[in-house]
Structure formats: structure tokens, C-alpha cells
Design a protein around this motif. Structure first.
Motif, PDB file in Angstrom:
ATOM      1  N   ILE A  64       0.844  -1.191   0.000  1.00  0.00           N
ATOM      2  CA  ILE A  64       0.000   0.000   0.000  1.00  0.00           C
ATOM      3  C   ILE A  64       0.882   1.245   0.000  1.00  0.00           C
ATOM      4  CG2 ILE A  64      -1.966  -1.108   1.113  1.00  0.00           C
ATOM      5  CD1 ILE A  64      -1.003  -0.011   3.766  1.00  0.00           C
ATOM      6  N   SER A  65       0.266   2.368  -0.297  1.00  0.00           N
ATOM      7  CA  SER A  65       1.006   3.612  -0.505  1.00  0.00           C
ATOM      8  C   SER A  65       1.859   4.016   0.684  1.00  0.00           C
ATOM      9  CB  SER A  65       0.028   4.737  -0.844  1.00  0.00           C
ATOM     10  OG  SER A  65      -0.616   4.488  -2.066  1.00  0.00           O
ATOM     11  N   SER A  66       1.328   3.890   1.890  1.00  0.00           N
ATOM     12  CA  SER A  66       2.086   4.321   3.065  1.00  0.00           C
ATOM     13  C   SER A  66       3.376   3.531   3.216  1.00  0.00           C
ATOM     14  CB  SER A  66       1.229   4.190   4.327  1.00  0.00           C
ATOM     15  OG  SER A  66       0.778   2.847   4.492  1.00  0.00           O
ATOM     16  N   ASP A  67       3.331   2.242   2.879  1.00  0.00           N
ATOM     17  CA  ASP A  67       4.543   1.418   2.937  1.00  0.00           C
ATOM     18  C   ASP A  67       5.549   1.879   1.881  1.00  0.00           C
ATOM     19  OD1 ASP A  67       3.432  -0.089   4.949  1.00  0.00           O
ATOM     20  OD2 ASP A  67       2.716  -1.665   3.608  1.00  0.00           O
ATOM     21  N   PHE A  68       5.031   2.191   0.692  1.00  0.00           N
ATOM     22  CA  PHE A  68       5.923   2.596  -0.402  1.00  0.00           C
ATOM     23  C   PHE A  68       6.634   3.906  -0.090  1.00  0.00           C
ATOM     24  CE2 PHE A  68       2.884   0.251  -3.481  1.00  0.00           C
ATOM     25  CZ  PHE A  68       3.409  -0.961  -3.067  1.00  0.00           C
ATOM     26  N   HIS A  69       5.917   4.842   0.526  1.00  0.00           N
ATOM     27  CA  HIS A  69       6.539   6.118   0.899  1.00  0.00           C
ATOM     28  C   HIS A  69       7.776   5.872   1.754  1.00  0.00           C
ATOM     29  CE1 HIS A  69       2.487   8.451   0.406  1.00  0.00           C
ATOM     30  NE2 HIS A  69       3.088   8.214  -0.739  1.00  0.00           N
ATOM     31  N   ASN A  70       7.616   5.048   2.781  1.00  0.00           N
ATOM     32  CA  ASN A  70       8.718   4.789   3.704  1.00  0.00           C
ATOM     33  C   ASN A  70       9.866   4.049   3.020  1.00  0.00           C
ATOM     34  OD1 ASN A  70       7.370   5.995   5.876  1.00  0.00           O
ATOM     35  ND2 ASN A  70       6.318   4.101   6.409  1.00  0.00           N
ATOM     36  N   MET A  71       9.535   3.088   2.169  1.00  0.00           N
ATOM     37  CA  MET A  71      10.575   2.293   1.515  1.00  0.00           C
ATOM     38  C   MET A  71      11.367   3.122   0.505  1.00  0.00           C
ATOM     39  SD  MET A  71       8.618  -1.378   1.084  1.00  0.00           S
ATOM     40  CE  MET A  71      10.112  -2.323   0.737  1.00  0.00           C
ATOM     41  N   LEU A  72      10.696   4.054  -0.171  1.00  0.00           N
ATOM     42  CA  LEU A  72      11.414   4.944  -1.084  1.00  0.00           C
ATOM     43  C   LEU A  72      12.354   5.860  -0.305  1.00  0.00           C
ATOM     44  CD1 LEU A  72       8.572   5.946  -3.584  1.00  0.00           C
ATOM     45  CD2 LEU A  72      10.534   4.476  -4.062  1.00  0.00           C
ATOM     46  N   ARG A  73      11.899   6.347   0.816  1.00  0.00           N
ATOM     47  CA  ARG A  73      12.728   7.253   1.622  1.00  0.00           C
ATOM     48  C   ARG A  73      13.943   6.532   2.205  1.00  0.00           C
ATOM     49  NH1 ARG A  73       7.300   9.283   3.447  1.00  0.00           N
ATOM     50  NH2 ARG A  73       7.023  11.250   2.328  1.00  0.00           N
ATOM     51  N   LYS A  74      13.808   5.253   2.489  1.00  0.00           N
ATOM     52  CA  LYS A  74      14.916   4.475   3.057  1.00  0.00           C
ATOM     53  C   LYS A  74      15.760   3.803   1.974  1.00  0.00           C
ATOM     54  CE  LYS A  74      12.429   3.487   7.357  1.00  0.00           C
ATOM     55  NZ  LYS A  74      11.846   2.412   8.211  1.00  0.00           N
ATOM     56  N   ASN A  75      15.455   4.108   0.716  1.00  0.00           N
ATOM     57  CA  ASN A  75      16.173   3.530  -0.423  1.00  0.00           C
ATOM     58  C   ASN A  75      16.078   2.006  -0.439  1.00  0.00           C
ATOM     59  OD1 ASN A  75      17.605   3.906  -2.827  1.00  0.00           O
ATOM     60  ND2 ASN A  75      19.576   3.580  -1.828  1.00  0.00           N
ATOM     61  N   MET A  76      14.950   1.484   0.019  1.00  0.00           N
ATOM     62  CA  MET A  76      14.694   0.048  -0.020  1.00  0.00           C
ATOM     63  C   MET A  76      13.921  -0.334  -1.276  1.00  0.00           C
ATOM     64  SD  MET A  76      13.544  -0.345   3.965  1.00  0.00           S
ATOM     65  CE  MET A  76      13.118  -2.078   3.803  1.00  0.00           C
ATOM     66  N   MET A  77      13.587   0.666  -2.073  1.00  0.00           N
ATOM     67  CA  MET A  77      12.781   0.464  -3.277  1.00  0.00           C
ATOM     68  C   MET A  77      13.200   1.536  -4.279  1.00  0.00           C
ATOM     69  SD  MET A  77       8.615   0.402  -3.319  1.00  0.00           S
ATOM     70  CE  MET A  77       8.553  -1.184  -2.471  1.00  0.00           C
ATOM     71  N   ASP A  78      13.243   1.170  -5.563  1.00  0.00           N
ATOM     72  CA  ASP A  78      13.692   2.126  -6.574  1.00  0.00           C
ATOM     73  C   ASP A  78      12.577   3.055  -7.046  1.00  0.00           C
ATOM     74  OD1 ASP A  78      16.459   1.199  -6.912  1.00  0.00           O
ATOM     75  OD2 ASP A  78      15.501  -0.652  -7.571  1.00  0.00           O
ATOM     76  N   MET A  79      11.430   2.481  -7.344  1.00  0.00           N
ATOM     77  CA  MET A  79      10.273   3.254  -7.808  1.00  0.00           C
ATOM     78  C   MET A  79       9.016   2.584  -7.269  1.00  0.00           C
ATOM     79  SD  MET A  79      11.268   3.877 -11.832  1.00  0.00           S
ATOM     80  CE  MET A  79      10.438   5.460 -11.987  1.00  0.00           C
ATOM     81  N   ALA A  80       7.913   3.302  -7.318  1.00  0.00           N
ATOM     82  CA  ALA A  80       6.658   2.722  -6.852  1.00  0.00           C
ATOM     83  C   ALA A  80       5.477   3.349  -7.591  1.00  0.00           C
ATOM     84  CB  ALA A  80       6.483   2.918  -5.344  1.00  0.00           C
ATOM     85  N   PHE A  81       4.475   2.519  -7.809  1.00  0.00           N
ATOM     86  CA  PHE A  81       3.196   2.986  -8.335  1.00  0.00           C
ATOM     87  C   PHE A  81       2.282   3.294  -7.153  1.00  0.00           C
ATOM     88  CE2 PHE A  81       4.891   0.602 -11.883  1.00  0.00           C
ATOM     89  CZ  PHE A  81       4.469   1.317 -12.996  1.00  0.00           C
TER      90      PHE A  81
END
Length: 295
Positions: A127-144
Motif C-alpha cells: 500500500i502507498s504508506s509502505d511505499f513512501h517509507n521504503m522509497l525514503r529508506k532507499n529500499m525500493m527504486d520506484m513505486a506505483f
């Protein structure tokens, strides 16, 4: 000791004289001479000696030549590897809601994997809230994202398309015969929701809270296919992206209720952190998204 000095040294050996080697390398003869003098000074030896008009390698020169070949070859390989960095390869982690992954992006993911076989594509559902955090921690490159809008200043986002959302029921549900369904009608009803944090669920819950409407029961199910089966069995109502239920709506196993409540304005976005280094792998994915999904 510099690579260019070693290349000058090897060219002199190949051509047998300074002038031809300098011409081949695009130097003046004095520059080629300087390169050899600097090498000899650094190595504290003599690399060439003359026998009449013939230029010969000294013993130290012969030993250096073997090393020079290996060093220049490794340098060239390193350069080629870095030049080939433009070819997408290596891991990329993309976050996306289940509804987009299954019902919108399957073909795109398949094409990306086929076109760039050296890329290790990893998809994270959430979900979006998880993606926000993962992008900020550089645990994810991009997200929809499926959101009304993205306002976080540390995220760079691209609006892709508006994503219609529908309130859905079994054709056997009493609401399927209503000319319109309002927020107040949801009082006492069983609602079947995906995980908390989904934007469309939040919009419906906020509209009910604002109208002081209480559901009869809330079932939270993490898989959309299971939610649809529950709704088709007339256990309750759900709200989902239209793309996720389009096949069932066409087949008549589910119906989209004529919603008269507040409009659900949900959009699909692709986003990354503003400090993220955009590798060729990420750029290739973003380009494919724009070519295939923004026509």
C-alpha cells in the motif's frame, strides 16, 4: 605511471620508432619522448637502447612490456564495463498495489523482463504508506501509487491516468435494484475491504464517518480475488478499482452500483525519491511505462 604513457611505450615498440608511434597516437614526437622519459624516471631504469638506427628494448623494457599489455587490457575492460552501464542490468525493485500489478501492469512487466533479460526485476506488493517509507529508506527504486494526489516534497511523481473506482455488489444484492446508492444506505451493511491504507477504502470510510454512518460489519481481506468471491457470494459490498472487477462486471457476476455519494477521485502515479540516482535500469523502466501506458 599513467595509462597513456604505457600506450606510448607499447606503440613505440610496435612501430620501432618514436615518430611513427607519436603520429599514430596523435602526439608530437616530443610528447612521446616525454612520456618515455617520465616512465624511465619513475621506474629508475632505461627502457630503450639504440644499435645504429635500430631501436631495441632493454631487459627492463621487455619485462615492462608484459605488464603494460596486461594493465592497458584491464583498463580497456574497465572502460567497456562502464560504457556498457548504459545497458540496463542488475536489480530493480518496484512497488505497486495488487490491483495495478494484476489488472494493469502484467503485460508491461512481461515486456520489460523480455527486453532486458539482464535485469533482476523484483515486484513488491503493498500500500502507498509502505511505499513512501521504503522509497525514503532507499529500499525500493520506484513505486506505483493509487492516490488522489501526491504532495510529498521528497518524491518526484508522474501522473499516469485517472483510475475509476466502483462500489460493487452481487447481482443478487438488494442494492443492485436501486436507482442510486447514497452514503446513508451503507448503514448496517457488511463491507469487505482490502488492507487498511488503500486510498479508495479511506475515501469511503471518511465519507461514512462524515455522515455519521456505521457499517454493520467490516471484513478485511488482503487479496482482491478473495474479496470478489465473497462479494459474488452476496456476503457484502466492496469498493475496488474498476479494472480489478471489469471481467466480472462484463460477465454479470458483479454489478457496479450507481453511487450518489462523494466522487472518488483516484489517480495512478509512478514516483521515486528526489535523491534517487536514476540508473539506466530505472530510466528504461520509466521510459517503457510512458511509451506503453501514456499513449
Amino acid at each position: 605511471m599513467e595509462i597513456r604513457q604505457l600506450k606510448t611505450f607499447m606503440s613505440i615498440v610496435k612501430f620501432g620508432n618514436f615518430s611513427q608511434a607519436a603520429q599514430f597516437l596523435g602526439y608530437t614526437q616530443s610528447t612521446a619522448t616525454t612520456h618515455i622519459q617520465l616512465l624511465e624516471k619513475e621506474l629508475n631504469t632505461v627502457l630503450f637502447e639504440r644499435f645504429g638506427h635500430q631501436l631495441m628494448l632493454t631487459g627492463d623494457g621487455e619485462r615492462l612490456y608484459d605488464y603494460a599489455e596486461r594493465i592497458t587490457k584491464l583498463a580497456e575492460e574497465a572502460k567497456n564495463v562502464l560504457d556498457d552501464f548504459s545497458i540496463p542490468r542488475g536489480p530493480i525493485i518496484i512497488g505497486m498495489p495488487e490491483s495495478l500489478c494484476v489488472y494493469r501492469l502484467k503485460d508491461l512487466l512481461k515486456e520489460y523482463a523480455a527486453v532486458y533479460p539482464e535485469v533482476e526485476l523484483k515486484v513488491k506488493l503493498g500500500i502507498s504508506s509502505d511505499f513512501h517509507n521504503m522509497l525514503r529508506k532507499n529500499m525500493m527504486d520506484m513505486a506505483f501509487f493509487l492516490e488522489e494526489k501526491i504532495q510529498e516534497p521528497d518524491l518526484v511523481s508522474k501522473l499516469l491516468w485517472p483510475e475509476p473506482v466502483v462500489l460493487t455488489a452481487s447481482p443478487n444484492h438488494a442494492f443492485s435494484r436501486f436507482a442510486g446508492v447514497q452514503v446513508s444506505d451503507l448503514g448496517g451493511q457488511t463491507l469487505i475491504f482490502p488492507d487498511s491504507g488503500s486510498s479508495y477504502r479511506t475515501l469511503l470510510e471518511e465519507s461514512m464517518e462524515k455522515a455519521a454512518v456505521q457499517p454493520g460489519n467490516v471484513l478485511e481481506i488482503c487479496q482482491i480475488e478473495v474479496i470478489k468471491q465473497f462479494v459474488m457470494s452476496n456476503i457484502g459490498l466492496t469498493i475496488l478499482p474498476q479494472a480489478a472487477v471489469q471481467n466480472e462486471l462484463t460477465a454479470g457476476t458483479l454489478v457496479a452500483l450507481p453511487w450518489l455519494g462523494p466522487e472518488f477521485q483516484i489517480n495512478a502515479y509512478l514516483a521515486y525519491h528526489k535523491d534517487k540516482r536514476l540508473s539506466s535500469t530505472i530510466q528504461a523502466f520509466s521510459k517503457l511505462v510512458q511509451e506503453r501506458l501514456l499513449k
